[in-house]
Structure formats: C-alpha cells, structure tokens
Design an enzyme around this catalytic site. Sequence first.
Site, PDB file in Angstrom:
ATOM      1  N   HIS A  11       6.989  10.787 -21.865  1.00  0.00           N
ATOM      2  CA  HIS A  11       8.222  10.276 -21.269  1.00  0.00           C
ATOM      3  C   HIS A  11       9.015   9.387 -22.233  1.00  0.00           C
ATOM      4  O   HIS A  11       8.489   8.902 -23.246  1.00  0.00           O
ATOM      5  CB  HIS A  11       7.900   9.476 -20.001  1.00  0.00           C
ATOM      6  CG  HIS A  11       7.028   8.273 -20.268  1.00  0.00           C
ATOM      7  ND1 HIS A  11       7.512   7.096 -20.793  1.00  0.00           N
ATOM      8  CD2 HIS A  11       5.703   8.088 -20.079  1.00  0.00           C
ATOM      9  CE1 HIS A  11       6.530   6.227 -20.914  1.00  0.00           C
ATOM     10  NE2 HIS A  11       5.414   6.793 -20.504  1.00  0.00           N
ATOM     11  N   GLU A  84      -0.664   8.773 -15.932  1.00  0.00           N
ATOM     12  CA  GLU A  84      -1.297   7.950 -16.948  1.00  0.00           C
ATOM     13  C   GLU A  84      -2.615   7.398 -16.422  1.00  0.00           C
ATOM     14  O   GLU A  84      -2.898   7.448 -15.220  1.00  0.00           O
ATOM     15  CB  GLU A  84      -0.339   6.807 -17.347  1.00  0.00           C
ATOM     16  CG  GLU A  84      -0.834   5.903 -18.482  1.00  0.00           C
ATOM     17  CD  GLU A  84      -1.168   6.637 -19.756  1.00  0.00           C
ATOM     18  OE1 GLU A  84      -2.212   7.333 -19.770  1.00  0.00           O
ATOM     19  OE2 GLU A  84      -0.425   6.497 -20.743  1.00  0.00           O
TER      20      GLU A  84
END
Length: 214
Positions: A11, A84
């Site tokens: 990202h 994550e």
Amino acid sequence: MTAGRLIVWRHGRTEWNLQDKIQGQADIPLDDVGLTQAREAALRLASLAPTRLFASDLQRAAATAGELSLLTGLKIEYDEALREIDVDDWAGLTMAELAAINPEAAARIRSGEPQRRGTAGETVEEVAQRFSDALGRVAAEGTAEDTIVIATHGLAARVGICLFLGIPQAHWPAFGGLANCNWVSLLPGRRGWRIEEWNAGSLPEPVMSDDPQR
C-alpha cells in the site's frame, strides 16, 4: 491450473509510516502522499493488463487497490488473510517506545528470534503461514493467462512470499522490506514459483541471458 503472474503490491504511505509507528492491523488511511503513490503505481500496473485484483480489507490497502480498480474496471476481491501482522496493543508505538516498555521483546525482534506481537497478536511465523496460504489459493484459482494483483502490507507480504517460495526462515532477512507502493512480481517456472522482480516500482523488463528458468 495456476496464474501466469502474481503482483504483490504494498500500500501507499500513511501518516503512521511517516512517524515510524507500528501499524499492524490498525486501520490507518493513506495520507496525501500515499494516495499520489497509489495513483502513479496504478498507472504502471494497469499497463500489465491485470485480470483479477485482490486486497486486504484494511483501508490503506483497499484504497491503494481502488486506484487500480478505477483504471481497469476490475472488482476488488477482499481477503482478511492478506492483512498485516496483528500487533495487538503494540499498534501506534514506535520501536523506540516498544524498547522502553518491553526491552526483551524488542531485542528478540531485532535478533530475529520468535516473538508474539503484543499481548495476543501474531508471530512472524503465523502471519507468514496465513499469507502464504492466501497466495496459494489465489494462484490456484488462476489460469496461465491471468495477471493477478494483490494489494497488501509490507511485513506480511515479505515473509509470506518467502514461505510461499519455500525459502528457509533463516534466509528471510536477506529479502529487504517493500517501499510504499512497490511490489514483488512472481512467475511460475519449471520448479515452482520464482521472483521476477523484488521491491519494484517500474515495469518488468525481459531477461536476456544464458540463465533460462522458464
């Protein structure tokens, strides 16, 4: 069947990235720089004519994938397994702050020893298994004509890809972290998946050499 190419895409930047804070699964948005990074990277990745688009459901990865979705018309397929690492109550701390609060845990992380993040978070080994399994599922759903983009997170991607490729854990630190909005390109070969590019921000170039791997 298996996909023809996997692009694992980190990202764009967040304010916590800039402040060097541990994010984990805290749902932090992209900052203005991160949005620009996502738009610029999406322009390059769109030229690879991706056929499917997966993303972590955390907003920083989802917004990054959204820029590619706008260009290609691809529907984003969200998967919590692409999140994550879960750091539980460490979210929002810097490593310096963690070292002051829990020096033993910080020392184990620096030395590469097993260490659960936070009180009830994940270990690196657990997130690697979760992410590797997700890559296997995504790849198995594809065909040789598919280029599949996966918008996700830095640590999870790094260790998950290493496990997916069968790289022994002792060698995972040799693979550097991914910069914001950079990606790893993976191709299927004669002996399994291989790295085409690592931490890339430009499009893959043909490899002309005396070392054929296909």
